[in-house]
Each structure stands twice: as C-alpha cells, then as structure tokens.
Motif scaffolding. Structure first.
Motif, PDB file in Angstrom:
ATOM      1  N   GLN A 123      47.874  37.031  36.747  1.00  0.00           N
ATOM      2  CA  GLN A 123      46.665  37.911  36.253  1.00  0.00           C
ATOM      3  C   GLN A 123      46.252  37.469  34.797  1.00  0.00           C
ATOM      4  O   GLN A 123      44.977  36.868  35.095  1.00  0.00           O
ATOM      5  CB  GLN A 123      47.809  38.848  34.787  1.00  0.00           C
ATOM      6  N   SER A 124      46.484  36.466  34.385  1.00  0.00           N
ATOM      7  CA  SER A 124      45.539  35.541  33.355  1.00  0.00           C
ATOM      8  C   SER A 124      44.419  34.470  34.094  1.00  0.00           C
ATOM      9  O   SER A 124      43.799  34.781  33.822  1.00  0.00           O
ATOM     10  CB  SER A 124      46.460  34.086  32.988  1.00  0.00           C
ATOM     11  N   ASP A 125      45.180  33.644  35.727  1.00  0.00           N
ATOM     12  CA  ASP A 125      43.809  33.540  36.592  1.00  0.00           C
ATOM     13  C   ASP A 125      43.022  34.102  36.677  1.00  0.00           C
ATOM     14  O   ASP A 125      41.866  33.806  37.110  1.00  0.00           O
ATOM     15  CB  ASP A 125      44.957  32.315  37.952  1.00  0.00           C
ATOM     16  N   ARG A 126      43.234  35.493  37.441  1.00  0.00           N
ATOM     17  CA  ARG A 126      42.402  36.112  38.012  1.00  0.00           C
ATOM     18  C   ARG A 126      41.491  36.673  36.797  1.00  0.00           C
ATOM     19  O   ARG A 126      40.494  36.700  36.479  1.00  0.00           O
ATOM     20  CB  ARG A 126      43.259  37.936  38.278  1.00  0.00           C
ATOM     21  N   GLN A 127      42.430  36.608  35.194  1.00  0.00           N
ATOM     22  CA  GLN A 127      41.038  37.364  34.135  1.00  0.00           C
ATOM     23  C   GLN A 127      40.190  35.593  33.510  1.00  0.00           C
ATOM     24  O   GLN A 127      39.001  35.983  33.431  1.00  0.00           O
ATOM     25  CB  GLN A 127      42.093  37.681  32.719  1.00  0.00           C
ATOM     26  N   ALA A 128      40.650  35.080  34.044  1.00  0.00           N
ATOM     27  CA  ALA A 128      40.132  33.557  33.620  1.00  0.00           C
ATOM     28  C   ALA A 128      39.095  33.504  34.723  1.00  0.00           C
ATOM     29  O   ALA A 128      37.626  32.808  34.217  1.00  0.00           O
ATOM     30  CB  ALA A 128      40.938  31.970  33.584  1.00  0.00           C
TER      31      ALA A 128
ATOM     32  N   GLN B 207      36.288  36.339  33.961  1.00  0.00           N
ATOM     33  CA  GLN B 207      35.732  35.241  32.756  1.00  0.00           C
ATOM     34  C   GLN B 207      34.044  34.502  33.215  1.00  0.00           C
ATOM     35  O   GLN B 207      33.002  34.275  32.444  1.00  0.00           O
ATOM     36  CB  GLN B 207      35.932  35.525  31.891  1.00  0.00           C
TER      37      GLN B 207
ATOM     38  N   ASP C  22      51.900  37.215  35.166  1.00  0.00           N
ATOM     39  CA  ASP C  22      51.229  36.887  33.591  1.00  0.00           C
ATOM     40  C   ASP C  22      50.711  35.561  34.496  1.00  0.00           C
ATOM     41  O   ASP C  22      49.364  35.887  33.846  1.00  0.00           O
ATOM     42  CB  ASP C  22      52.471  36.658  32.678  1.00  0.00           C
ATOM     43  N   ALA C  23      51.193  34.393  34.642  1.00  0.00           N
ATOM     44  CA  ALA C  23      49.845  33.864  35.402  1.00  0.00           C
ATOM     45  C   ALA C  23      48.579  34.414  36.309  1.00  0.00           C
ATOM     46  O   ALA C  23      47.773  33.384  35.668  1.00  0.00           O
ATOM     47  CB  ALA C  23      50.514  32.575  36.373  1.00  0.00           C
TER      48      ALA C  23
ATOM     49  N   ASP D 116      39.336  44.718  30.500  1.00  0.00           N
ATOM     50  CA  ASP D 116      39.998  43.454  31.018  1.00  0.00           C
ATOM     51  C   ASP D 116      38.754  42.795  32.039  1.00  0.00           C
ATOM     52  O   ASP D 116      37.041  43.460  31.742  1.00  0.00           O
ATOM     53  CB  ASP D 116      40.417  44.046  32.433  1.00  0.00           C
TER      54      ASP D 116
END
Length: 305
Positions: free
Chosen positions: A14-19, A22, A11-12, A110
């Motif tokens: 994936q969150s970093d990747r999305q950040a 963005q 999850d972390a 995403d």
C-alpha cells in the motif's frame, strides 16, 4: 520470512502504491498541457501534410498505395488519424467510467484516489482535443460498429480489477507507439504533431499507473482467475485495435472501399508495425500471467503478437 498475505506485506504494498501515485501527481503538476492554448486551432488545415506517418497507414506498401496519388495518400492518412482519434475518444469514455467505479467511496485522502481523478480530468481534455483535431482534419465522426459499441457498454459495466487496468494499458500502449512516431515526423501536419506530443507525455503517467494497478490487483490471484481475466483482456484488446481504423475512411479518401478493405486485411507491413509496437506490452502481460494460450489466439487475430 514474511508471507505475501501478511500485514507487513500489505502495508508495504500500500505504501509503494501511494508513493507511485504521489510521484504521478507531482509530475502532473509540473508537466501538463492545456490543448486549448497549446494546439494551433486557428491556422487552416494545410493539405500538403499527412495526418499520420504514412508507414502507419493500413494501405502503406500495398499495390493500391502505389497507385494512389500523393494527394490521395495524404488524405487517407488524415482520415485514418481522425478515425484513430475517434476510437480513442470511445475508449477513453470507457476508461473514465471504469476508474470512477473502481474508486467510488474510497479514501479521498489516498494519493491513488487523487491520481485517479487527475487521470480522468486528463482524459476529458484529451477527448475534447481529439474531437477538435478530427474536425480540423475534415473528418466525420467515426465510431466503432454497433456491436462493438454495445460490447464496450457491457465491458465498462462488468470489468474490474486487473481486467479493467490491463485493458486500459493495451489501448494506451498501442496508441502511444503510433503517436511517438507521428509527433516526430515532419511530414505530419504540425497541429497533429502537437496533439500527439501532449497525449504521449500525459499518457505515459496513465500507463505507469495502469501497470502498477494491474500488478497489485494480481497479487495472490489464483490460476483460474488469471486465465479468465487474460481472456477478457485479450477479447477487449481485439475489439479495440480492430476498431481503430473505420472502413469508411477509404470512401472518404476517394478510394474503392471493397478493394481497400481487402488489401488492408492482407497488408503484412501494417501487421508487422502492430506486432513490433506491442513487444514490450506482451512481455509485461506474460510476466503478469495474463498471456495464456487462449488469449494469444485473440492477440494473433488482432496482429498484436
């Protein structure tokens, strides 16, 4: 301790990747260019300028270079710049297909998906920009050798994950270092400097994404997988870099092709320029486990290390 395969870690990550995606999207919204309006396409070519920094010419520093007239030197750099642009178009078309295949049927909400489409849109504009630039430099359509074109066809079809993104990174980083020099060089024709500036600014985001994707795809990868993909990336890199300057540039600059090819192949100055441009890239590949003994043979053959 949280294991690398735990849901929390996933999850972390994936969150970093999305950040990251963005931030790249936000940057694209605030700092992007339209080559149609930004580049001076109307002013006739001024042949008193080079097409690239002379120091980046494949013949710079050779005895042949010293015998050439300033006009011949400038014409050679213009033909070489056009050849690099044409090779860039060839690889950008490979890049677009690999990225499209990678994000096929994935979550369109995403940010990484949206960034992938943004990158493809950038590459389309860059390819058109390079094509118009090569034409303005009065160069023909330089293409890699038929064998290399067919190998590229195979590579874009089968390469995936870290192999695809690391190969993208190699092509972009080598070109980036060259163009950073060219865009600052007042000896280079102004419209080419503008083209280089646009590409450098926008490709910096592409390189950031390629590095992040390479690292993320390698998480948990075993030794055999890294060994195989390191070799795939190195072979792709060899053919990309050695295809940048088509040997036809010499005849089109009015030179003896056989002598030019021979002296270019032995040109230690140009080899040194390539190696120095790739120092950071090789450090990244090494840290990612993609710089192996077998892969180094190809990088050395391409004068990247």
């Amino acid at each position: 301790m949280t294991s690398v395969d735990s849901p929390q870690h996933t999850d972390a990550s994936q969150s970093d990747r999305q950040a990251v995606a963005q931030r790249l999207l936000d940057s694209s919204e605030t700092l992007s260019y339209d080559p149609v309006t930004e580049v001076d396409w109307e002013t006739p070519l001024d042949t008193s300028y080079h097409g690239a920094s002379p120091e980046w010419s494949t013949l710079y520093g050779t005895s042949y270079w010293k015998e050439m007239t300033p006009e011949q030197q400038r014409e050679l750099t213009r033909q070489e710049a056009a050849s690099v642009a044409s090779t860039g178009i060839w690889f950008e078309m490979i890049l677009q297909q690999m990225v499209l295949r990678d994000f096929y049927a994935k979550d369109p909400t995403d940010p990484a998906f949206q960034w992938a489409l943004t990158e493809i849109a950038d590459e389309c504009r860059h390819s058109i920009m390079f094509a118009r630039g090569a034409a303005k430099l009065r160069a023909p359509a330089y293409r890699p050798r038929r064998m290399v074109v067919e190998l590229g066809r195979v590579f874009k079809t089968v390469a995936f994950g870290e192999a695809a993104y690391a190969a993208i990174l190699v092509a972009e980083e080598v070109l980036d270092v060259m163009q950073r020099d060219w865009m600052r060089d007042e000896r280079v024709v102004p419209f080419v400097r503008t083209v280089n500036n646009i590409h450098v600014v926008e490709e910096s985001r592409h390189m950031k994404f390629a590095r992040e994707e390479t690292k993320e795809r390698l998480e948990g990868a075993g030794r055999l997988r890294k060994q195989i993909n390191a070799l795939v990336v190195a072979i792709a890199s060899y053919f990309i870099v050695t295809s940048m300057v088509n040997k036809k540039v010499y005849a089109n600059a009015g030179l003896d092709t056989k002598r030019a090819v021979r002296e270019a192949a032995a040109n230690q100055h140009h080899k040194s320029m390539l190696r120095s441009s790739c120092a950071g890239l090789m450090e990244f590949l090494n840290s990612a486990g993609l710089l192996t003994r077998a892969s180094m043979w190809f990088y050395k053959r391409a004068n990247l290390i």
